[in-house]
Write a protein that holds these residues in place. Structure first.
Motif, mmCIF file in Angstrom:
data_model
loop_
_atom_site.group_PDB
_atom_site.id
_atom_site.type_symbol
_atom_site.label_atom_id
_atom_site.label_comp_id
_atom_site.label_asym_id
_atom_site.label_seq_id
_atom_site.Cartn_x
_atom_site.Cartn_y
_atom_site.Cartn_z
ATOM 1 N N ILE A 467 0.825 -1.213 0.000
ATOM 2 C CA ILE A 467 0.000 0.000 0.000
ATOM 3 C C ILE A 467 0.857 1.260 0.000
ATOM 4 O O ILE A 467 0.512 2.247 -0.626
ATOM 5 C CB ILE A 467 -1.004 0.082 1.175
ATOM 6 N N HIS A 468 1.960 1.202 0.699
ATOM 7 C CA HIS A 468 2.841 2.384 0.750
ATOM 8 C C HIS A 468 3.291 2.753 -0.662
ATOM 9 O O HIS A 468 3.218 3.909 -1.079
ATOM 10 C CB HIS A 468 4.050 2.082 1.641
ATOM 11 N N GLY B 37 10.828 13.946 -1.802
ATOM 12 C CA GLY B 37 11.844 12.955 -1.439
ATOM 13 C C GLY B 37 12.350 13.116 -0.021
ATOM 14 O O GLY B 37 13.240 12.379 0.415
ATOM 15 N N THR B 38 11.777 14.048 0.734
ATOM 16 C CA THR B 38 12.248 14.199 2.116
ATOM 17 C C THR B 38 11.553 13.215 3.057
ATOM 18 O O THR B 38 11.923 13.097 4.221
ATOM 19 C CB THR B 38 12.001 15.639 2.624
ATOM 20 N N GLY B 39 10.532 12.537 2.564
ATOM 21 C CA GLY B 39 9.892 11.476 3.358
ATOM 22 C C GLY B 39 8.595 11.891 4.033
ATOM 23 O O GLY B 39 8.207 11.289 5.040
ATOM 24 N N LYS B 40 7.891 12.881 3.451
ATOM 25 C CA LYS B 40 6.624 13.335 4.071
ATOM 26 C C LYS B 40 5.601 12.188 4.095
ATOM 27 O O LYS B 40 5.039 11.863 5.144
ATOM 28 C CB LYS B 40 6.020 14.515 3.270
ATOM 29 N N THR B 41 5.393 11.611 2.904
ATOM 30 C CA THR B 41 4.412 10.513 2.813
ATOM 31 C C THR B 41 4.869 9.318 3.645
ATOM 32 O O THR B 41 4.055 8.665 4.316
ATOM 33 C CB THR B 41 4.221 10.111 1.333
ATOM 34 N N THR B 42 6.176 9.058 3.614
ATOM 35 C CA THR B 42 6.700 7.923 4.388
ATOM 36 C C THR B 42 6.421 8.116 5.879
ATOM 37 O O THR B 42 5.992 7.179 6.566
ATOM 38 C CB THR B 42 8.219 7.775 4.134
ATOM 39 N N LEU B 43 6.610 9.345 6.362
ATOM 40 C CA LEU B 43 6.345 9.596 7.785
ATOM 41 C C LEU B 43 4.852 9.404 8.097
ATOM 42 O O LEU B 43 4.505 8.798 9.116
ATOM 43 C CB LEU B 43 6.791 11.019 8.167
#
Lengths: 474, 211
Positions: A467-468, B37-43
């Motif tokens: 999902i990610h 690419g700084t990881g907003k969505t990842t966080l």
């Protein structure tokens, strides 16, 4: 529950593809269902029609033909056997009971079977109305015969020679309906029972050829001629089927026939006869006696019931080796027949499974395509909290439901097809069950497994959805 | 309350992102800003339990969620976190009403019809609930996205670039709407964005830098 609703809504969202998948599975399962019912109905019909008969004895020829003609009334008899030979079998200690069968005529396609009351007992047949045929020329009608022909107790009819509906009519001999049988779902529903003597009487050369014969035979007074009698002996014989009436050209002339008739009329009116007429009457009487005696010496076949199982090993061999007759075991011959029929049934079954396999491939392709198009929906559902296992289950549920719908439809379509088959095969008297056969439950099980297998690859794909990664691609 | 401590996620063999510690109190509204690419969505995905950190801890309302199993995380997310995506995602085979109540059903919660009606009224979508996703405009779909994120009465709403495709008017309308509704329902809001227009309504900003 929510998964189920979701699965249904997703299937409904693409009605054409869903319907195609269901229809393909339905076709495959319906074919298998029809074959199962057909097989079951045939087995049941065979068991009922055999009525515990251990052995059939008849004239030499094809043993299968003998069984089909005598037990199932579905083929031409192999010929006649003499009562003298039959007597030997009857007296054999290995034999518990015998039932004579004398065939030769039909009425509207239904065979007139000369036999005794043991025949009806063997089929556990009961009367629906009237009484059993007791006297010569009395008949008891099978249930289907009465329903189809409209004959009632007290009605009269004449038989047609042979087993085809149209042919040479024994118009001078009228059968009297004395009883009608209850439905028994066996061959007895489709036959007309009478005494063996009735068949002998109708086929006695003298009585047959004297008067009121069909137009070709009207000139035929050959029965007064001893030499010609031999040619006519086959009149109570199955070889008479398709018999060319042209042989009557060498019969004596009409004049002699008319004289005989006159004499017979005088006798019945108790009028005095001249010396010449007396001679003619004596010749005629002697002839009748002789013919009746000879006709009475033969029947078509004999149904034999064993006294003990030992008979199965010795009696058929004894009959086949030491008599002019043949003995055929219904069980063995029918196994042979079913093995032959089985090839066709097996081929159709394989074809149906191939259709089901294609349906499964179609389902797999359809679900994979849909999943590729709707992978974001799976990601959404996962993000909203559906577990990986539930995502897998959702796809499996769709495959299973599709197959389940197809199975229900196949149950309905199978019964519709069977009803159509039954309507068009009245003469075989196959009765199909409307209940769901064990085989059909197994079919459901197999279908669910196939449906799940077809949905498994898309389901695993849904299970492994990242999902990610997918949400990042938005 | 959202607390992260020394959060690291490894990806693509030798690459990793080390996030600054985050501390957000209940009912607060924050923007998570940073370049691509700084990881907003990842966080956001780490905070929602979609991703598991390689190391560090995430605590939401007293629960250390990175200690939960995958199944527990799915359940936790369903019951406690409302998500708004960059694009408006819906189950195309369901009506908007069924899409709206889907999180409640999936979480196994009891449907509060009055709350659903209240949300629908507040967001002006009551007349649209029987439509299908494809029958709605972008703005209408977004309002449903907000309603869906709130329908389970979550403690936290995480939104990922919700205004990226909106013009200024709609962007302002969205920011006003979500800010007001989160205030009204005392929901903590964290919006990952690189859109400076949102800072008018939500001035608190966490900046993510490439490390």
């Amino acid at each position: 529950m929510e998964l189920l609703k979701l699965a249904i809504s997703q299937l409904r969202a693409r009605p054409f593809n869903t319907l195609l998948g269901i229809v393909m599975f339905t076709i495959g399962m319906s074919i298998i269902g029809v074959l199962m019912h057909f097989d079951k109905a045939t087995q049941r019909r065979i068991e009922q029609d055999l009525a515990g008969v251990d052995l059939v004895v008849g004239a030499k020829g094809s043993p299968l033909q003998l069984i089909l003609s005598t037990v199932f009334h579905a083929d031409y008899p192999t010929g006649n056997i003499s009562l003298a030979e039959v007597e030997k079998i009857t007296k054999n200690p290995l034999v518990k009971k015998v039932i004579p069968i004398a065939l030769g005529d039909n009425y509207k396609g239904y065979r007139i079977v000369g036999t005794n009351h043991e025949y009806a007992k063997a089929y556990e047949a009961d009367l629906q109305e009237g009484h059993w045929n007791e006297k010569v020329m009395e008949v008891t009608l099978g249930h289907a015969v009465a329903a189809s022909t409209g004959l009632k107790v007290g009605d009269s009819f004449s038989g047609v020679h042979g087993f085809m509906e149209h042919g040479h009519s024994h118009a001078q001999h009228l059968y009297l309906v004395t009883g009608i049988l209850k439905e028994s779902n066996s061959v007895i529903d489709r036959v007309i029972l009478t005494g063996v003597e009735s068949v002998w009487l109708v086929h006695s050369p003298n009585t047959e050829c004297n008067h009121e014969h069909s137009s070709e035979h009207e000139h035929c007074d050959h029965c007064l001629d001893q030499e010609h009698k031999d040619e006519h002996a086959h009149c109570n014989h199955e070889a008479h089927q398709g018999h060319d009436e042209a042989h009557c050209d060498h019969c004596a002339d009409n004049k002699a026939e008319l004289t005989t008739q006159k004499v017979l009329e005088k006798v019945s009116n108790k009028q005095e006869l001249s010396e010449e007429e007396m001679q003619l009457f004596n010749r005629h009487k002697g002839q009748l006696t002789q013919v009746r005696h000879e006709a009475g010496e033969e029947i078509t076949s004999l149904l034999v019931f064993y006294n003990n199982p030992m008979a199965a090993t010795t009696l058929p061999r004894m009959i086949n080796q030491s008599t002019q007759m043949q003995a055929a075991s219904p069980a063995l011959e029918l196994n042979r027949l079913m093995a032959l029929l089985g090839i066709g049934i097996k081929t159709l079954t394989i074809l149906a499974w191939i259709i089901i396999a294609f349906s499964a491939i179609n389902l797999l392709v359809y679900m994979l395509n849909r999943l590729n198009q709707e992978l974001f929906e799976v990601a959404l559902l996962r993000a909203l909290g559906i577990s990986r296992f539930k995502a897998l289950l959702l796809l499996l549920l769709q495959g299973t439901m599709l197959v389940l719908c197809a199975w229900v439809l196949s149950i309905v379509s199978t019964r519709s097809l069977l009803a159509t088959i039954a309507d068009n095969t009245n003469q075989f008297g196959l009765s199909f069950s409307n209940s769901i056969l064990t085989g059909e439950w197994y079919l459901l099980l197999y279908a669910i497994v196939i449906g799940c297998l077809a949905a498994l690859i898309p389901a695993i794909k849904a299970y492994n959805t990242n999902i990610h990664y997918l949400l990042n691609k938005l | 309350m959202i607390l992260t401590n020394n959060l690291i996620i490894n990806y693509k063999a030798n690459r990793s992102i080390h996030f600054n510690d985050v501390s957000i109190k209940k009912g607060e509204q924050w923007l998570l800003k940073g370049d691509s690419g700084t990881g907003k969505t990842t966080l956001l995905h780490l905070l929602s339990g979609i991703l598991l950190p390689s190391s560090g801890t995430i605590e939401i309302n007293g629960s250390v969620i990175n200690e939960l199993s995958r199944a527990q995380l799915d359940k936790y997310r369903a019951q406690n976190i409302g998500l708004i995506f960059q694009k408006n995602l819906f189950v195309s085979s369901l009506s908007m009403y069924n899409n709206l109540i889907l999180p409640v059903k999936l979480a196994g919660n009891t449907l509060d019809k009055a709350f659903v009606n209240q949300l629908s009224d507040e967001l002006g979508i009551t007349k649209l609930i029987h439509k299908r996703p494809h029958e709605l405009s972008q703005g209408e779909q977004q309002r449903f996205s907000i309603a869906r994120a709130l329908v389970n009465k979550p403690s936290v709403i995480l939104a990922d670039e919700p205004s990226s495709s909106l013009d200024d008017t709609n962007c302002k309308r969205f920011a006003d709407m979500i800010s007001t509704i989160c205030d009204r329902h005392e929901v903590t809001l964290l919006i990952a964005t690189h859109d400076g227009r949102l800072e008018v309504q939500i001035p608190k900003v966490i900046n993510l830098n490439r490390q």
